[in-house]
Design a protein around this motif. Structure first.
Motif, PDB file in Angstrom:
ATOM      1  N   PRO A  86       0.934  -1.204   0.029  1.00 36.70           N
ATOM      2  CA  PRO A  86      -0.165  -0.183   0.185  1.00 36.70           C
ATOM      3  C   PRO A  86       0.783   1.231   0.022  1.00 36.70           C
ATOM      4  CG  PRO A  86      -0.932  -1.799   1.469  1.00 36.70           C
ATOM      5  CD  PRO A  86       0.414  -2.303   1.089  1.00 36.70           C
ATOM      6  N   ALA A  87       1.970   1.264   0.755  1.00 34.13           N
ATOM      7  CA  ALA A  87       2.941   2.568   0.694  1.00 34.13           C
ATOM      8  C   ALA A  87       3.484   2.576  -0.600  1.00 34.13           C
ATOM      9  CB  ALA A  87       4.000   2.281   1.983  1.00 34.13           C
ATOM     10  N   LEU A  88       3.949   1.486  -1.208  1.00 32.49           N
ATOM     11  CA  LEU A  88       4.561   1.734  -2.630  1.00 32.49           C
ATOM     12  C   LEU A  88       3.512   2.049  -3.613  1.00 32.49           C
ATOM     13  CD1 LEU A  88       6.593  -1.638  -2.867  1.00 32.49           C
ATOM     14  CD2 LEU A  88       7.306   0.787  -2.974  1.00 32.49           C
ATOM     15  N   ASP A  89       2.322   1.858  -3.468  1.00 31.12           N
ATOM     16  CA  ASP A  89       1.382   1.937  -4.417  1.00 31.12           C
ATOM     17  C   ASP A  89       0.739   3.647  -4.061  1.00 31.12           C
ATOM     18  OD1 ASP A  89      -0.369   0.936  -6.674  1.00 31.12           O
ATOM     19  OD2 ASP A  89      -2.154   1.322  -5.586  1.00 31.12           O
TER      20      ASP A  89
ATOM     21  N   ASN B  66      -5.017  -2.922 -10.392  1.00 33.00           N
ATOM     22  CA  ASN B  66      -5.029  -1.476 -10.762  1.00 33.00           C
ATOM     23  C   ASN B  66      -3.578  -0.892  -9.901  1.00 33.00           C
ATOM     24  OD1 ASN B  66      -7.309  -1.359 -12.286  1.00 33.00           O
ATOM     25  ND2 ASN B  66      -8.271  -1.326 -10.062  1.00 33.00           N
ATOM     26  N   TRP B  67      -2.579  -1.919 -10.220  1.00 32.38           N
ATOM     27  CA  TRP B  67      -1.396  -1.409  -9.490  1.00 32.38           C
ATOM     28  C   TRP B  67      -0.917  -0.256 -10.212  1.00 32.38           C
ATOM     29  CZ3 TRP B  67       1.355  -1.960  -5.178  1.00 32.38           C
ATOM     30  CH2 TRP B  67       2.833  -1.730  -5.273  1.00 32.38           C
ATOM     31  N   ASN B  68      -0.497   0.747  -9.352  1.00 27.35           N
ATOM     32  CA  ASN B  68      -0.048   2.010 -10.193  1.00 27.35           C
ATOM     33  C   ASN B  68       1.222   2.013 -10.803  1.00 27.35           C
ATOM     34  OD1 ASN B  68      -2.473   3.830  -9.690  1.00 27.35           O
ATOM     35  ND2 ASN B  68      -2.099   3.809  -7.742  1.00 27.35           N
TER      36      ASN B  68
ATOM     37  N   TYR C 117      13.801   0.985  -6.668  1.00 33.35           N
ATOM     38  CA  TYR C 117      14.490   0.414  -5.434  1.00 33.35           C
ATOM     39  C   TYR C 117      13.515  -0.123  -4.511  1.00 33.35           C
ATOM     40  CZ  TYR C 117      18.904   1.554  -7.590  1.00 33.35           C
ATOM     41  OH  TYR C 117      20.147   1.840  -8.240  1.00 33.35           O
ATOM     42  N   LEU C 118      12.470   0.857  -4.225  1.00 37.43           N
ATOM     43  CA  LEU C 118      11.744   0.383  -3.039  1.00 37.43           C
ATOM     44  C   LEU C 118      10.782  -0.604  -3.709  1.00 37.43           C
ATOM     45  CD1 LEU C 118      10.557   3.882  -1.827  1.00 37.43           C
ATOM     46  CD2 LEU C 118      11.996   2.063  -0.876  1.00 37.43           C
ATOM     47  N   ASP C 119      10.352  -0.441  -5.108  1.00 35.06           N
ATOM     48  CA  ASP C 119       9.760  -1.756  -5.750  1.00 35.06           C
ATOM     49  C   ASP C 119      10.755  -2.461  -6.651  1.00 35.06           C
ATOM     50  OD1 ASP C 119       8.227  -3.296  -7.408  1.00 35.06           O
ATOM     51  OD2 ASP C 119       7.034  -1.601  -8.448  1.00 35.06           O
TER      52      ASP C 119
ATOM     53  N   PRO D  80       6.536  -9.670  -9.597  1.00 40.41           N
ATOM     54  CA  PRO D  80       5.646 -10.102 -10.604  1.00 40.41           C
ATOM     55  C   PRO D  80       4.328  -9.461 -10.516  1.00 40.41           C
ATOM     56  CG  PRO D  80       6.938 -11.796  -9.559  1.00 40.41           C
ATOM     57  CD  PRO D  80       7.163 -10.788  -8.852  1.00 40.41           C
ATOM     58  N   ILE D  81       3.765  -9.005 -11.739  1.00 46.83           N
ATOM     59  CA  ILE D  81       2.540  -8.370 -11.580  1.00 46.83           C
ATOM     60  C   ILE D  81       1.420  -9.321 -11.335  1.00 46.83           C
ATOM     61  CG2 ILE D  81       1.893  -8.780 -14.261  1.00 46.83           C
ATOM     62  CD1 ILE D  81       1.486  -5.404 -12.261  1.00 46.83           C
TER      63      ILE D  81
END
Length: 293
Positions: free
Chosen positions: A192-195, A257-259, A244-246, A250-251
C-alpha cells in the motif's frame, strides 16, 4: 544515473525533492560526461534554473561532502566537486535500474539473503538491514530476506563494494508450493505504501506530460531547453527511488490496478520528451563555465 544513495527515509517521505537530492541527480545525469566533476559555479547556476537559491545549494553541497557522496576537486582552476570513488559504481548500476527497470515473471527464481553478525559488531547489523531494504528486499523473517532473482548481480556487487559479503549468504530459489505466495508478498513488502508513492508520482506528473506534449512542435530554443532541464531534473529525482523500493515484483502477485505500470509508462514518455532538451541546456551551462574559468 543516480540511485537512492542519498536517501535514508522510508516509502512515506514527501515526494517533493530536497535540494541535496536534486544535486545528486545533477551529478548522476550530467557530471560523468564532463570528467565526473562540476565547478561550484556550474552547480549553483543549474540549481538556480530550478529556483534554488545559492545559499541552499552551498548548504546541500556541504552536506553531501560530509556524507562522502562528493569530494572537493579543481575544475579548470576553479573550486568544484566530483562523485566520490566509493559511489561511482552505485551510480552506474543505477543507470540500468532507473531507466530500464525489470519486472519479474511469475515463474522466475527468487534471491534469498541471510546474514550473521558477531555481537561485537552489532552496528554492522543495522547497516546490512538498511542496505537490504535499499536494494529492494522484503523481510520474510528477521533473519531471512527475499528479492526477485534478476537483482542477483546488482545485489552481489553492491554488498561486495561495501565490504559486507563476509556476513551474508545468498541463495537462488524456486517457489515450489506451500502458503499463498501472493498473500505473503503483501506481508514481505509494504505494497500500500508503494502504491501510494506511485499514485503521488502520477498526480505530480500527468499534467507535465500533457503540457510538454503540446510543446513538442516548438523549435529547440534555449528557453525551451532550460524549462525542460528544470522539469526533468525534478522528474528524475522524484522517480529514482521507486525502482529500488519496488524491486520489480511479478505483476501477477500485485493488487489490481497497481499504479506502478502507469507510472513507469509516464516516466518513459516524459524521459523521451525531456532528456535530450535538458542535456543540451546542462551541456551549454557547463561549457560556458568552463570557458569562463
Amino acid at each position: 544515473m543516480t540511485t537512492n544513495v542519498d536517501d535514508r527515509t522510508g516509502p512515506r517521505e514527501n515526494p517533493v525533492p530536497r535540494h541535496h537530492q536534486l544535486i545528486v541527480s545533477l551529478f548522476g545525469l550530467y557530471a560523468r560526461q564532463h570528467g565526473g566533476a562540476l565547478a561550484v559555479a556550474t552547480i549553483i547556476s543549474l540549481m538556480q534554473d530550478i529556483g534554488v537559491e545559492s545559499s541552499g545549494t552551498r548548504s546541500s553541497i556541504s552536506r553531501l561532502k560530509k556524507r562522502g557522496v562528493i569530494d572537493s576537486v579543481q575544475v579548470n582552476g576553479r573550486n568544484g566537486y566530483a562523485l566520490a570513488p566509493s559511489v561511482i559504481e552505485t551510480f552506474i548500476e543505477g543507470d540500468e535500474r532507473i531507466f530500464h527497470p525489470r519486472r519479474a515473471a511469475k515463474g522466475d527464481q527468487w534471491l534469498l539473503a541471510t546474514f550473521t553478525v558477531p555481537e561485537s559488531q552489532r552496528n554492522i547489523r543495522h547497516k546490512i538491514r538498511s542496505s537490504l531494504v535499499r536494494m529492494g528486499f522484503g523481510s520474510v523473517t528477521p533473519g531471512l530476506w527475499i528479492a526477485p532473482g534478476h537483482l542477483r548481480d546488482a545485489v552481489l556487487a553492491y554488498f561486495d563494494t561495501r565490504g559486507l559479503t563476509e556476513f551474508l549468504e545468498f541463495f537462488m530459489a524456486d517457489h515450489v508450493g506451500g502458503a499463498d505466495l501472493q498473500q505473503n508478498i503483501g506481508s514481505w513488502w509494504d505494497l500500500p505504501a508503494l502504491d501510494d508513492l506511485y499514485s503521488d508520482f502520477l498526480a505530480h506528473n500527468r499534467g507535465l506530460l500533457e503540457s510538454w506534449t503540446r510543446r513538442v512542435e516548438l523549435s529547440n530554443d534555449t528557453e525551451s531547453d532550460a524549462s525542460a532541464f528544470a522539469d526533468y531534473l525534478v522528474l528524475v529525482t522524484q522517480w529514482r527511488r521507486l525502482p529500488y523500493l519496488d524491486p520489480g515484483l511479478p505483476i501477477e502477485f500485485l493488487p489490481e490496478n497497481w499504479n506502478a505500470l502507469e507510472a513507469e509508462e509516464l516516466f518513459q514518455k516524459l524521459h523521451a520528451l525531456l532528456a535530450s532538451r535538458a542535456e543540451r541546456h546542462a551541456d551549454r551551462a557547463i561549457g560556458e563555465h568552463m570557458l569562463a574559468g
